[in-house]
Motif scaffolding. Structure first.
Motif: not given
Length: 294
Positions: A49-50, A94-95, A97, A99, A165-166, A200-201, A204
Motif C-alpha cells: 500500500s501507498q 488507489r490502495r 497510491l 494519500r 472514492k476517487w 486519492r484524497s 494531493y
C-alpha cells in the motif's frame, strides 16, 4: 501463455513478484524500474500500500482492439462488465497510491453499431475485426442504445470512479494533432480523447508547472514498438501528467504499460517506474527498451 518466471535471461530475469507470471527489474543511477507480466488486478494485489506517487495509464478501450491474450480488458460482453473490471483494478491502484497521489487515466470512446457479424476484412485495421463484437450485436448492449450511437465510455468510467472514492478533479481534452483521420461522412471526425485527473484524497501533490488549461494539443507519436500492436501515447502527454502530479524523485505506475512509454518517460524525468501488462510480448519489448535506455 507462459507459466514460469522471466523467460529470456537476456532481458534481465529476476524473482517473480506476487501475482506476476514474470518480473524484470533494472536501475539507472538512483532510478529503478520494474516490469511485471500478469493481470493488472492480481499484480496490484501483491503490491504494498501507498508505494507509488503517481499513476499514468491508458487501459485497452472497449472493443476496439484484440491484443490476443486471454483475460484481456476490453473484451467484456457489456459496458457494465467493462466498467466494473476497470473499477476493480483502479481500486487496487488507489490502495497502492500514496494519500497525496494523483492518477491520470486516458480513455477513448466506442460506437455501438448493432449491425451484426462483420463481412470481409476491415481496411482500417486488421486488429479491429475479430468475430462478432459485443458492440456489433443487436439489442443496444442491454442499455437501450440506438445503432450508430456513441457509447460514452470515458464518462461512464469516470463517473463510476467518482462514486467509488476517487476525487474526479479534471477532464482534460487531449487533442490528437496530426492523428490519422476517420473516414466518416455523417458526423464530425474525432480529434480528441479524454485524460481524467483523479486524486486519492482532497489534498494531493501538485507540481509547480501546473497547467493553465485543460486542453492539450499534442501530436500523435510515431510508433517505435518493434511492430507490436500496442497503442502508445506520446511522451509529451506523459511528461505533462508527471509535471502536474508526481514529485521528483517519485515512483510512477502504469497498470497497462504496453510498450513501456510511461516507465521510460518516468526514468527520463528523474523518477522510478513500475509497469504491468498481461501480454508477454509487450513486456519483453518494454524491458529491452528500458535496458537499452539505461
Amino acid at each position: 501463455m507462459p507459466t514460469t518466471a522471466a523467460r529470456d535471461a537476456s532481458c534481465g530475469e529476476s524473482t517473480r513478484a506476487p501475482g506476476a507470471i514474470a518480473t524484470w527489474t533494472g536501475a539507472s543511477a538512483d532510478r529503478t524500474w520494474e516490469i511485471h507480466q500478469g493481470s493488472a488486478l492480481e499484480v496490484l494485489k501483491g503490491m504494498a500500500s501507498q508505494r507509488v506517487d503517481c499513476i499514468v495509464t491508458s487501459p485497452p478501450y472497449f472493443w476496439l482492439r484484440d491484443y490476443g491474450v486471454e483475460g484481456q480488458i476490453g473484451q467484456e460482453d457489456s459496458v457494465e462488465d467493462y466498467v466494473s473490471a476497470l473499477l476493480k483494478i483502479m481500486a487496487e491502484a488507489r490502495r497502492v497510491l500514496k494519500r497525496s497521489g494523483v492518477a491520470f487515466l486516458n480513455l477513448g470512446d466506442t460506437y455501438y453499431s448493432g449491425k451484426g457479424a462483420p463481412h470481409g476484412p476491415d481496411a482500417k485495421s486488421k486488429k479491429r475485426r475479430f468475430g462478432l463484437r459485443a458492440v456489433d450485436k443487436s439489442g443496444g448492449l442491454g442499455i437501450g442504445l440506438q445503432r450508430k450511437s456513441l457509447i460514452g465510455i470515458p464518462w461512464r468510467v469516470a463517473l463510476a470512479l467518482a462514486e467509488d472514492k476517487w476525487v474526479l478533479r479534471s477532464a482534460i481534452i487531449w487533442r490528437r494533432k496530426n492523428a490519422l483521420p476517420e473516414f466518416v461522412r455523417d458526423r464530425p471526425r474525432r480529434t480528441y480523447e479524454y485524460v481524467f485527473m483523479l486524486a486519492r484524497s482532497r489534498r494531493y501533490y501538485t507540481g509547480e508547472d501546473s497547467i493553465e488549461e485543460d486542453m492539450w494539443t499534442i501530436p500523435a507519436q510515431p510508433r517505435s514498438n518493434g511492430g507490436l500492436s500496442t497503442a502508445p501515447f506520446p511522451d509529451e502527454l506523459v511528461k505533462r501528467c508527471l509535471n502536474i502530479g508526481c514529485p521528483q524523485p517519485g515512483v510512477v505506475l502504469d497498470p497497462f504499460v504496453g510498450s513501456g512509454t510511461t516507465v521510460r518517460v518516468a526514468l527520463d524525468t528523474g523518477r522510478s517506474g513500475i509497469g504491468i501488462d498481461l501480454n508477454g510480448s509487450f513486456c519483453e519489448h518494454a524491458v529491452q527498451t528500458l535496458k537499452d535506455h539505461e
